[in-house]
Design an enzyme around this catalytic site. Sequence first.
Site, PDB file in Angstrom:
ATOM      1  N   LYS A   1       4.098  -6.818 -10.543  1.00  0.00           N
ATOM      2  CA  LYS A   1       2.731  -7.203 -10.901  1.00  0.00           C
ATOM      3  C   LYS A   1       2.678  -7.853 -12.269  1.00  0.00           C
ATOM      4  O   LYS A   1       2.072  -8.905 -12.426  1.00  0.00           O
ATOM      5  CB  LYS A   1       1.809  -5.977 -10.898  1.00  0.00           C
ATOM      6  CG  LYS A   1       1.403  -5.482  -9.545  1.00  0.00           C
ATOM      7  CD  LYS A   1       2.418  -4.643  -8.889  1.00  0.00           C
ATOM      8  CE  LYS A   1       1.896  -3.898  -7.729  1.00  0.00           C
ATOM      9  NZ  LYS A   1       2.667  -3.252  -6.819  1.00  0.00           N
TER      10      LYS A   1
ATOM     11  N   ASP B   1       5.813   6.855 -12.832  1.00  0.00           N
ATOM     12  CA  ASP B   1       5.858   5.601 -12.092  1.00  0.00           C
ATOM     13  C   ASP B   1       5.020   4.587 -12.854  1.00  0.00           C
ATOM     14  O   ASP B   1       3.802   4.748 -12.980  1.00  0.00           O
ATOM     15  CB  ASP B   1       5.281   5.860 -10.687  1.00  0.00           C
ATOM     16  CG  ASP B   1       5.322   4.628  -9.820  1.00  0.00           C
ATOM     17  OD1 ASP B   1       6.119   3.709 -10.114  1.00  0.00           O
ATOM     18  OD2 ASP B   1       4.570   4.572  -8.825  1.00  0.00           O
TER      19      ASP B   1
ATOM     20  N   TRP C   1      -1.232   6.239  -4.335  1.00  0.00           N
ATOM     21  CA  TRP C   1      -0.526   5.150  -3.668  1.00  0.00           C
ATOM     22  C   TRP C   1       0.042   5.688  -2.348  1.00  0.00           C
ATOM     23  O   TRP C   1       0.689   6.748  -2.334  1.00  0.00           O
ATOM     24  CB  TRP C   1       0.597   4.655  -4.585  1.00  0.00           C
ATOM     25  CG  TRP C   1       1.372   3.490  -4.058  1.00  0.00           C
ATOM     26  CD1 TRP C   1       0.855   2.373  -3.484  1.00  0.00           C
ATOM     27  CD2 TRP C   1       2.794   3.332  -4.068  1.00  0.00           C
ATOM     28  NE1 TRP C   1       1.887   1.522  -3.146  1.00  0.00           N
ATOM     29  CE2 TRP C   1       3.076   2.082  -3.487  1.00  0.00           C
ATOM     30  CE3 TRP C   1       3.860   4.118  -4.514  1.00  0.00           C
ATOM     31  CZ2 TRP C   1       4.363   1.597  -3.341  1.00  0.00           C
ATOM     32  CZ3 TRP C   1       5.139   3.638  -4.374  1.00  0.00           C
ATOM     33  CH2 TRP C   1       5.391   2.389  -3.797  1.00  0.00           C
TER      34      TRP C   1
HETATM   35  C1  LIG Z   1       1.532   3.113  -8.098  1.00  0.00           C
HETATM   36  C2  LIG Z   1       2.538   2.164  -7.550  1.00  0.00           C
HETATM   37  N1  LIG Z   1       3.833   2.427  -7.719  1.00  0.00           N
HETATM   38  C3  LIG Z   1       4.780   1.602  -7.265  1.00  0.00           C
HETATM   39  C4  LIG Z   1       4.459   0.449  -6.583  1.00  0.00           C
HETATM   40  C5  LIG Z   1       5.576  -0.399  -6.105  1.00  0.00           C
HETATM   41  O1  LIG Z   1       5.462  -1.721  -6.348  1.00  0.00           O
HETATM   42  P1  LIG Z   1       6.615  -2.770  -6.070  1.00  0.00           P
HETATM   43  O2  LIG Z   1       7.550  -2.187  -5.074  1.00  0.00           O
HETATM   44  O3  LIG Z   1       5.940  -3.957  -5.557  1.00  0.00           O
HETATM   45  O4  LIG Z   1       7.253  -3.004  -7.372  1.00  0.00           O
HETATM   46  C6  LIG Z   1       3.101   0.140  -6.370  1.00  0.00           C
HETATM   47  C7  LIG Z   1       2.703  -1.046  -5.607  1.00  0.00           C
HETATM   48  O5  LIG Z   1       1.627  -1.218  -5.152  1.00  0.00           O
HETATM   49  C8  LIG Z   1       2.125   1.010  -6.877  1.00  0.00           C
HETATM   50  O6  LIG Z   1       0.816   0.756  -6.750  1.00  0.00           O
END
Ligand SMILES: Cc1ncc(COP(=O)(O)O)c(C=O)c1O
Length: 322
Positions: A252, A217, A136
């Site tokens: 998500k 995560d 990411w």
């Molecule tokens: C691996 C991963 N961690 C964390 C996030 C953070 O997502 P959000 O801030 O939308 O909850 C994402 C979003 O794409 C992700 O792919």
Amino acid sequence: MVFDTLEVGPADVMYGLKIAADKDKSPLKVDLGVGVYRNELGDYNEMGVLKKAKDELYALNPDHDYEVTTGNSRYLANAAKIAFGSHSSVFDKERREKVASVQTISGTGAVHLALMLLARSSKKNSRQVYIGTPTWGNYIPMCNLAGLESKQYTHYDTLTGGVDFESVIKAIRTADEGSVFILQGCCHNPTAADFSREQWQTLAAEMKSRHLLPLLDIAYQGLGNGIEEDSYGVRHFAQMGFEMIVCQSFSKNFGLYGERAGACHVVCASETHVQPVHDQLRCLIRWEFSSSPAYGSRLVDLVLSDSSKQAECNQEFRTTNY
Ligand SMILES: Cc1ncc(COP(=O)(O)O)c(C=O)c1O
């Protein structure tokens, strides 16, 4: 002049892709860039169970559960339960025992807060953050922002299309004691190469013997192989008695992308560390953004507090083809 030395920031690949996808008018287009639920027509797909939670929320006093700065405790307890499992050894019968949990601005906010906390903790000068690539796109810039050094190793094996486990183990065996490993709990972004149960077990054993700190995560729980299975890694590490951090997102899995509902759970080595850790998180939140948005977390809380809604939610995960 003050701002004349500033240059444009590095391009965001995902953002560029999103703009290009929006411009593409092909009727055959499928936009898989940003993780937002869409229906057959390509529109935002609202989960049925959330529609009900929204109606319920309107009927409540908006201040009914407002807790300044660190977030609503019932929401946090519910969030921790789905991450760790309700029978986890991190809880005792009545309350959360070894976990300092705070509400965050979704998963990104949770990772940022975790890194800021690590930067303020002891050994900060030697603490390196290991990241398996490709990954990411936010981890490395966020480490830089927090003043932490990041190290990269290969996560993905292009030949097998799975995890390059040898490379992961090598990184663990050569990392300095106290180093942090960011590991994605499920639905690895961007490779989809997840660890198997056996690999999680080996990882935990190897990391334990090298005194490394897992930062797990979990941004897609429920969208891989179901709520339980997707948190196998988190639950196994917790069961192994790790001091660890879990960064959780409801963007998500609940289709709540703009509402920014998330949590950061710090599992401490001892009960006595929980209060100071929680208080440091409180300070970081207060100084940066005062408190996280409440709306999304209230919806998540309404679903997770009600067993029939939770069952409905699990059912939607199973039957909806995202
Ligand atoms: C691996 C991963 N961690 C964390 C996030 C953070 O997502 P959000 O801030 O939308 O909850 C994402 C979003 O794409 C992700 O792919």
